[in-house]
Design an enzyme around this catalytic site. Structure first.
Site, PDB file in Angstrom:
ATOM      1  N   GLU A  27       0.858  -1.180   0.000  1.00 41.17           N
ATOM      2  CA  GLU A  27       0.000   0.000   0.000  1.00 41.17           C
ATOM      3  C   GLU A  27       0.896   1.232   0.000  1.00 41.17           C
ATOM      4  OE1 GLU A  27      -3.825   1.805   2.479  1.00 41.17           O
ATOM      5  OE2 GLU A  27      -2.789   0.025   3.200  1.00 41.17           O
ATOM      6  N   ASN A  72      -6.648   0.952   2.903  1.00 39.25           N
ATOM      7  CA  ASN A  72      -7.429   2.170   3.087  1.00 39.25           C
ATOM      8  C   ASN A  72      -7.171   3.185   1.984  1.00 39.25           C
ATOM      9  OD1 ASN A  72      -8.390   1.016   5.426  1.00 39.25           O
ATOM     10  ND2 ASN A  72      -7.157   2.277   6.803  1.00 39.25           N
ATOM     11  N   ASN A 172     -12.193  -2.047  -0.185  1.00 44.24           N
ATOM     12  CA  ASN A 172     -11.429  -2.409   1.009  1.00 44.24           C
ATOM     13  C   ASN A 172     -12.186  -2.025   2.282  1.00 44.24           C
ATOM     14  OD1 ASN A 172      -8.749  -3.032   2.471  1.00 44.24           O
ATOM     15  ND2 ASN A 172      -9.213  -0.957   3.168  1.00 44.24           N
ATOM     16  N   GLU A 173     -12.372  -2.994   3.174  1.00 43.37           N
ATOM     17  CA  GLU A 173     -12.893  -2.758   4.541  1.00 43.37           C
ATOM     18  C   GLU A 173     -14.066  -1.776   4.573  1.00 43.37           C
ATOM     19  OE1 GLU A 173      -9.609  -1.701   7.069  1.00 43.37           O
ATOM     20  OE2 GLU A 173      -8.805  -3.741   7.084  1.00 43.37           O
ATOM     21  N   TYR A 244      -5.639  -8.711  12.604  1.00 46.43           N
ATOM     22  CA  TYR A 244      -4.349  -8.298  13.169  1.00 46.43           C
ATOM     23  C   TYR A 244      -4.356  -8.632  14.656  1.00 46.43           C
ATOM     24  CZ  TYR A 244      -3.646  -5.527   8.902  1.00 46.43           C
ATOM     25  OH  TYR A 244      -3.501  -5.117   7.603  1.00 46.43           O
ATOM     26  N   GLU A 295      -5.474  -9.401   4.406  1.00 44.42           N
ATOM     27  CA  GLU A 295      -4.675  -8.596   5.345  1.00 44.42           C
ATOM     28  C   GLU A 295      -4.566  -9.372   6.642  1.00 44.42           C
ATOM     29  OE1 GLU A 295      -5.366  -4.459   6.148  1.00 44.42           O
ATOM     30  OE2 GLU A 295      -6.150  -4.085   4.125  1.00 44.42           O
ATOM     31  N   GLN A 352       2.427  -5.760   5.822  1.00 44.37           N
ATOM     32  CA  GLN A 352       2.666  -5.560   4.407  1.00 44.37           C
ATOM     33  C   GLN A 352       3.994  -6.203   4.016  1.00 44.37           C
ATOM     34  OE1 GLN A 352       1.991  -1.620   2.863  1.00 44.37           O
ATOM     35  NE2 GLN A 352       0.307  -1.232   4.260  1.00 44.37           N
TER      36      GLN A 352
END
Length: 502
Positions: A27, A72, A172-173, A244, A295, A352
């Site tokens: 990203e 994001n 995304n999200e 996460y 992710e 990442q």
């Protein structure tokens, strides 16, 4: 010394491990792209501005697929800004991470990176501030041969052959309140379905991943996944999973709790599978939607705020977590969990790749491997074949958040074609070694080829630029085979890969 036993059967296959399980994520955030993989002014730069030291480590890591450009960031990204002559590309405010984006790296540079590293691209489209038009135009630019506006524009930009991107993320999200263009489940599901339909009309060979919930802690988790899956069911191939785990360990009890994180991950995966199957049952469909864990990683939160003088600057030092052996064990347990769900989990992207919560770190003078580099590399290299169902008998413990935590976490992968059997095993016990035995009489003729260990006396040990091999893998002599019974001594708090073959 603790004792443990594993029981398995050569015929009890779960599914083949998809090589895309060992993917990563890039990203435009901090120094992930700029100064990470791309730094034209570096002494390590090649003719296109890529850092050759980073490229070498990415190849060594064995990354199969990379998700790009976010994250994001993609929810307010105009892909057109990052193509064409660099002197004409605009400088933008990148609002998701408060970076200054000069767009000197964009779609075609990413495709060059993929070609140099033999990686398959996983492109994300902006469903935050844009939508169907942006997605179909980017797909035309990337995948259509010639004779249309956007395919000819790609050719004008110096890329005659299509990029032929086969894997796409629909935003995304989008359930996250922090997301630019955040939507409710039914709104997003409808938009994703309409976008997916036209993308597959243009290129029926592509695969699409819709946004599942951004995590179990969100109040929308579960209901969001079921609603989106129901809206998109006929058009998507995967639903995303993001997770996460925060390392807040200050005491051994904290560490025991943290090392059990994969139990939470297991519950999350099973819950998303259930939501997908619920939607399928409502539709009376035989189709099974796969999971894309695009992710995942360990993080250290709360992250410090960006210093005021670094806001709206290019590539500030941002979320550059330094990982310990303890983190590597949790990363290994997450890989084990995904492999053990190989029938449904088909894609995984560690977030990442470089510098930002990453297995690879760089400075102007060098690049080095973080501790989490090694479990990932071992799995990408040796997890070829099908995972086997197995049962483990071992001691268990209770922690602050979990009960009945097995001290052993394991996955077994059998490659029938190449006649290899690989055991990935973690000993979570902080104080004692564990003697593991496995009955392998069904694998007559197999011998031990290698026992790899990642460990250190100090579970908090890290790698740094000045001590890049402080925590590194080594070969162990702690495995033996007698009458096809494997006996391995697993050191306390260790990651192990035991490879057998004919």
């Amino acid at each position: 010394m603790k004792k443990a036993k594993i029981f398995t059967d050569i015929h009890f296959e779960i599914s083949e491990v998809d090589k895309r399980l060992f993917g990563s994520f890039l990203e435009h955030m901090g120094r992930a792209v700029y100064e990470g993989i791309y730094q034209p002014e570096s002494k390590f730069a090649d003719e296109k501005g890529f850092r050759t030291d980073t490229l070498e480590m990415v190849r060594e890591l064995g990354v199969s697929v990379v998700r790009y450009p976010g994250g994001n960031m993609v929810s307010a990204y105009n892909w057109e800004d990052g193509v064409g002559p660099k002197e004409l590309r605009p400088v933008r405010l990148e609002a998701a991470w408060k970076n200054l984006e000069d767009n000197s790296f964009g779609t075609n540079e990413f495709m060059d990176f993929c070609e140099k590293t033999s990686i398959s691209p996983m492109m994300a489209v902006n469903l935050g501030t844009r939508g169907i038009d942006e997605a179909r135009n980017l797909l035309e630019y990337c995948n259509f041969d010639s004779g249309t506006y956007y395919s000819d524009l790609r050719i004008k930009h110096g890329y005659r052959k299509p990029h032929n991107v086969k894997l796409w993320c629909l935003g995304n999200e989008m359930d996250g309140p922090w997301q630019i263009g955040h939507l409710e489940a039914r709104e997003y599901g409808s938009l994703a379905a309409r976008t997916a339909k036209i993308m597959k009309d243009i290129d029926p060979t592509i695969q699409l991943a819709a946004c599942g919930s951004a995590g179990m802690k969100l109040p929308t988790f579960g209901a969001w996944d079921a609603t989106v899956a129901e809206e998109c069911y006929d058009f998507i191939d995967y639903l995303s999973v993001h997770t996460y785990f925060d390392n807040k360990c200050k005491t051994p009890d904290d560490s025991r709790d943290f090392l059990a994180s994969s139990l939470y991950f297991e519950r999350q995966i099973n819950s998303v599978i259930a939501a997908c199957d619920y939607a399928g049952a409502k539709k009376k469909s035989r189709k099974k939607i796969g999971l894309s864990v695009d992710e995942w990683n360990v993080v250290y939160r709360p992250h410090g705020k960006i210093p005021p003088d670094a806001i709206w600057t290019k590539a500030p030092h941002q979320i550059e977590d330094v990982y310990s052996l303890e983190d590597a064990l949790v990363v290994g347990s997450m890989l084990i969990t995904m492999m053990n769900h190989s029938d449904r989990v088909k894609i995984g992207c560690m977030a990442q790749l470089v510098n930002v919560i990453a297995p690879i770190m760089t400075s102007d003078n060098s690049a080095w491997r973080q501790t989490i580099f090694y479990p990932f590399m071992n799995c990408s290299k040796y997890a070829k074949g099908s995972t086997l169902y197995h049962v483990t008998e071992c001691d268990k413990y209770d922690s602050k958040s979990y009960t009945d935590v097995p001290i052993i976490a394991s996955s077994i992968v059998h490659d029938k074609e190449n006649e290899t059997l690989t055991l990935f095993v973690i000993n979570r016990d902080l104080d004692e070694d564990c003697e593991l035995t496995v009955d392998l009489r069904q694998f007559e003729g197999y011998d031990i080829k290698k026992h790899i260990v990642l460990n250190h006396n100090d579970i908090k040990a890290v790698n740094t630029e000045n001590a890049p091999l402080n925590v590194a893998e080594r070969c162990s002599e702690n495995s033996s085979l007698d009458n096809m019974t494997l006996t391995s001594v697993l050191e306390k708090h260790s990651w192990n890969v035991i490879i057998l073959g004919k």
